[in-house]
Design a protein around this motif. Structure first.
Motif, PDB file in Angstrom:
ATOM      1  N   THR A  13       0.802  -1.218   0.000  1.00 12.82           N
ATOM      2  CA  THR A  13       0.000   0.000   0.000  1.00 12.82           C
ATOM      3  C   THR A  13       0.841   1.277   0.000  1.00 12.82           C
ATOM      4  O   THR A  13       0.600   2.180  -0.809  1.00 12.82           O
ATOM      5  N   GLY A  14       1.811   1.361   0.922  1.00 12.46           N
ATOM      6  CA  GLY A  14       2.621   2.571   1.027  1.00 12.46           C
ATOM      7  C   GLY A  14       1.813   3.749   1.561  1.00 12.46           C
ATOM      8  O   GLY A  14       0.652   3.605   1.967  1.00 12.46           O
ATOM      9  N   ALA A  15       2.457   4.909   1.544  1.00 15.77           N
ATOM     10  CA  ALA A  15       1.808   6.119   2.066  1.00 15.77           C
ATOM     11  C   ALA A  15       1.340   7.039   0.950  1.00 15.77           C
ATOM     12  O   ALA A  15       0.423   7.840   1.133  1.00 15.77           O
ATOM     13  N   GLU A  16       1.960   6.927  -0.207  1.00  9.03           N
ATOM     14  CA  GLU A  16       1.749   7.939  -1.247  1.00  9.03           C
ATOM     15  C   GLU A  16       0.893   7.452  -2.419  1.00  9.03           C
ATOM     16  O   GLU A  16       0.279   8.258  -3.123  1.00  9.03           O
ATOM     17  N   THR A  17       0.891   6.132  -2.666  1.00  8.41           N
ATOM     18  CA  THR A  17       0.180   5.610  -3.839  1.00  8.41           C
ATOM     19  C   THR A  17      -1.331   5.827  -3.668  1.00  8.41           C
ATOM     20  O   THR A  17      -1.855   5.715  -2.562  1.00  8.41           O
ATOM     21  N   LYS A  19      -5.530   5.291  -5.338  1.00 11.64           N
ATOM     22  CA  LYS A  19      -6.416   4.469  -6.179  1.00 11.64           C
ATOM     23  C   LYS A  19      -6.493   5.022  -7.607  1.00 11.64           C
ATOM     24  O   LYS A  19      -6.796   4.285  -8.539  1.00 11.64           O
ATOM     25  N   GLU A  20      -6.240   6.333  -7.735  1.00 17.63           N
ATOM     26  CA  GLU A  20      -6.222   6.917  -9.079  1.00 17.63           C
ATOM     27  C   GLU A  20      -5.056   6.341  -9.889  1.00 17.63           C
ATOM     28  O   GLU A  20      -5.168   6.129 -11.093  1.00 17.63           O
ATOM     29  N   GLN A  21      -3.944   6.081  -9.196  1.00 20.29           N
ATOM     30  CA  GLN A  21      -2.783   5.520  -9.897  1.00 20.29           C
ATOM     31  C   GLN A  21      -2.983   4.045 -10.234  1.00 20.29           C
ATOM     32  O   GLN A  21      -2.542   3.571 -11.275  1.00 20.29           O
ATOM     33  N   ASN A  22      -3.620   3.316  -9.311  1.00 16.36           N
ATOM     34  CA  ASN A  22      -3.978   1.919  -9.579  1.00 16.36           C
ATOM     35  C   ASN A  22      -5.193   1.562  -8.726  1.00 16.36           C
ATOM     36  O   ASN A  22      -5.098   1.513  -7.508  1.00 16.36           O
ATOM     37  N   ALA A 219      23.165 -10.196  -6.919  1.00 10.80           N
ATOM     38  CA  ALA A 219      24.048  -9.762  -5.828  1.00 10.80           C
ATOM     39  C   ALA A 219      23.838 -10.571  -4.546  1.00 10.80           C
ATOM     40  O   ALA A 219      24.479 -10.292  -3.534  1.00 10.80           O
ATOM     41  N   GLY A 220      22.944 -11.557  -4.587  1.00 10.81           N
ATOM     42  CA  GLY A 220      22.703 -12.364  -3.391  1.00 10.81           C
ATOM     43  C   GLY A 220      21.766 -11.715  -2.396  1.00 10.81           C
ATOM     44  O   GLY A 220      21.777 -12.050  -1.215  1.00 10.81           O
ATOM     45  N   GLY A 221      20.944 -10.791  -2.878  1.00 10.26           N
ATOM     46  CA  GLY A 221      20.011 -10.105  -1.980  1.00 10.26           C
ATOM     47  C   GLY A 221      18.599 -10.634  -2.101  1.00 10.26           C
ATOM     48  O   GLY A 221      18.332 -11.597  -2.821  1.00 10.26           O
ATOM     49  N   TRP A 222      17.712  -9.989  -1.387  1.00 10.21           N
ATOM     50  CA  TRP A 222      16.294 -10.329  -1.394  1.00 10.21           C
ATOM     51  C   TRP A 222      15.523  -9.254  -2.139  1.00 10.21           C
ATOM     52  O   TRP A 222      16.075  -8.214  -2.493  1.00 10.21           O
ATOM     53  N   ILE A 223      14.231  -9.544  -2.354  1.00  5.49           N
ATOM     54  CA  ILE A 223      13.436  -8.717  -3.264  1.00  5.49           C
ATOM     55  C   ILE A 223      12.246  -8.079  -2.548  1.00  5.49           C
ATOM     56  O   ILE A 223      11.595  -8.724  -1.736  1.00  5.49           O
ATOM     57  N   ARG A 224      11.964  -6.823  -2.870  1.00  2.00           N
ATOM     58  CA  ARG A 224      10.674  -6.245  -2.463  1.00  2.00           C
ATOM     59  C   ARG A 224       9.948  -5.747  -3.694  1.00  2.00           C
ATOM     60  O   ARG A 224      10.547  -5.091  -4.554  1.00  2.00           O
ATOM     61  N   VAL A 225       8.666  -6.084  -3.777  1.00  3.65           N
ATOM     62  CA  VAL A 225       7.799  -5.556  -4.836  1.00  3.65           C
ATOM     63  C   VAL A 225       6.495  -5.079  -4.202  1.00  3.65           C
ATOM     64  O   VAL A 225       6.233  -5.345  -3.030  1.00  3.65           O
ATOM     65  N   GLY A 226       5.684  -4.403  -4.979  1.00  4.88           N
ATOM     66  CA  GLY A 226       4.369  -3.986  -4.481  1.00  4.88           C
ATOM     67  C   GLY A 226       4.056  -2.556  -4.846  1.00  4.88           C
ATOM     68  O   GLY A 226       4.918  -1.798  -5.293  1.00  4.88           O
ATOM     69  N   PHE A 227       2.785  -2.211  -4.625  1.00  5.46           N
ATOM     70  CA  PHE A 227       2.275  -0.927  -5.097  1.00  5.46           C
ATOM     71  C   PHE A 227       2.900   0.270  -4.386  1.00  5.46           C
ATOM     72  O   PHE A 227       2.803   1.389  -4.886  1.00  5.46           O
TER      73      PHE A 227
END
Ligand code: ZN
Length: 274
Positions: A13-17, A19-22, A219-227
């Protein structure tokens, strides 16, 4: 290193996104719960959580966090990481309050001041000490969010002062407007500045999300995705859901020979209170 596995975080969800954007942005309790369940099924082990008021505006109200966390807990075992970054303009006290009151398994801890487009996020060293102390007192594992190379070095000060305990988990954020751009070189500089043995999750904002996922794997790291980070699946095509982004992250990880870690893998590995 979590051998053969990769941790995927969904920042739904985040703070800035908006419903108009998605239009698929989860805001209500029901929407966030459904998103958490779908993201978990798609391969996410951690849900990075911001909450909103009924009108969609961001809030650090502990009561709202409690309501959402309890509802998610009833439906899925996903690890919940709440934000203490909050929204632009929140005071440090407002940002920190839910950590002390709700004692989540994980929470983000911003490691410095940074431009945020035309705005800025302020985290002085005294504020960071206060946050780190509170996290430690309440047994909350921080994700040490770094938006710049200097932030990684600032975290060393907290470690030296005994305010942070391992295992250390960093979150490297790239492509916030007017902050550090995404590039493999910049990731490598951040990675090299970490204390030995630490783990890191890579977050690419906007169009850098997908290349940053490949960069993280390499690079051996982990991933974050999402709106919170990106609402598009591809150029000009909105993601149908957060889960669609998690599914792709899991797919490319598997193509690289990595299995998405489970929430319990994360609990054991990062020594979460559970
Ligand atoms: Zn966040």
């Amino acid at each position: 290193m979590l051998d053969g596995k990769i941790v995927i975080t969904c920042a739904c969800t985040g703070a800035e996104t908006t419903k108009e954007q998605n239009p698929a942005l989860p805001i209500t309790v029901e929407e966030v719960v459904r998103t958490a369940v779908e993201a978990r099924e798609a391969g996410a082990a951690i849900l990075h959580l911001h909450v909103r008021k009924a009108d969609g505006s961001p809030t650090q109200d502990p009561g709202r966090f409690k309501e959402v966390i309890e509802a998610v807990r009833r439906k899925t075992d996903i690890v919940i990481e709440i934000t203490t970054g909050g929204a632009v303009g929140d005071t440090a006290e407002e940002r920190l309050r839910p950590v002390a009151l709700l004692e989540p398994e994980m929470a983000s801890l911003d490691c410095g001041t940074v431009n945020f487009g035309n705005d800025y996020i302020v985290n002085t060293l005294p504020v960071m000490r206060d946050f780190a102390r509170t996290f430690r007192e309440h047994g909350v594992r921080p994700t040490l969010e770094c938006f710049d190379l200097g932030h990684v070095y600032a975290s060393h000060i907290l470690i030296k002062e005994g305010l942070l305990e391992g295992p250390y988990h960093y979150g490297f954020v790239f492509n916030v407007p007017a902050a550090l751009p995404w590039s493999p070189d910049n990731l490598e500089a951040m990675r090299r500045a970490m204390p030995g043995g630490a783990d890191f999750t890579v977050m690419g904002i906007g169009r850098s999300s997908l290349p940053a996922q490949y960069g993280a794997i390499a690079a051996g790291g982990w991933i974050r995705v999402g709106f919170e980070d990106n609402v598009f699946y591809a150029k000009g095509r909105l993601a149908k859901s957060n889960a669609e982004l998690v599914e792709r992250a899991a797919r490319i990880a598997r193509e690289a020979g990595l299995e998405p870690a489970t929430p319990d893998d994360v609990r054991n590995y990062l020594k979460l209170r559970g």
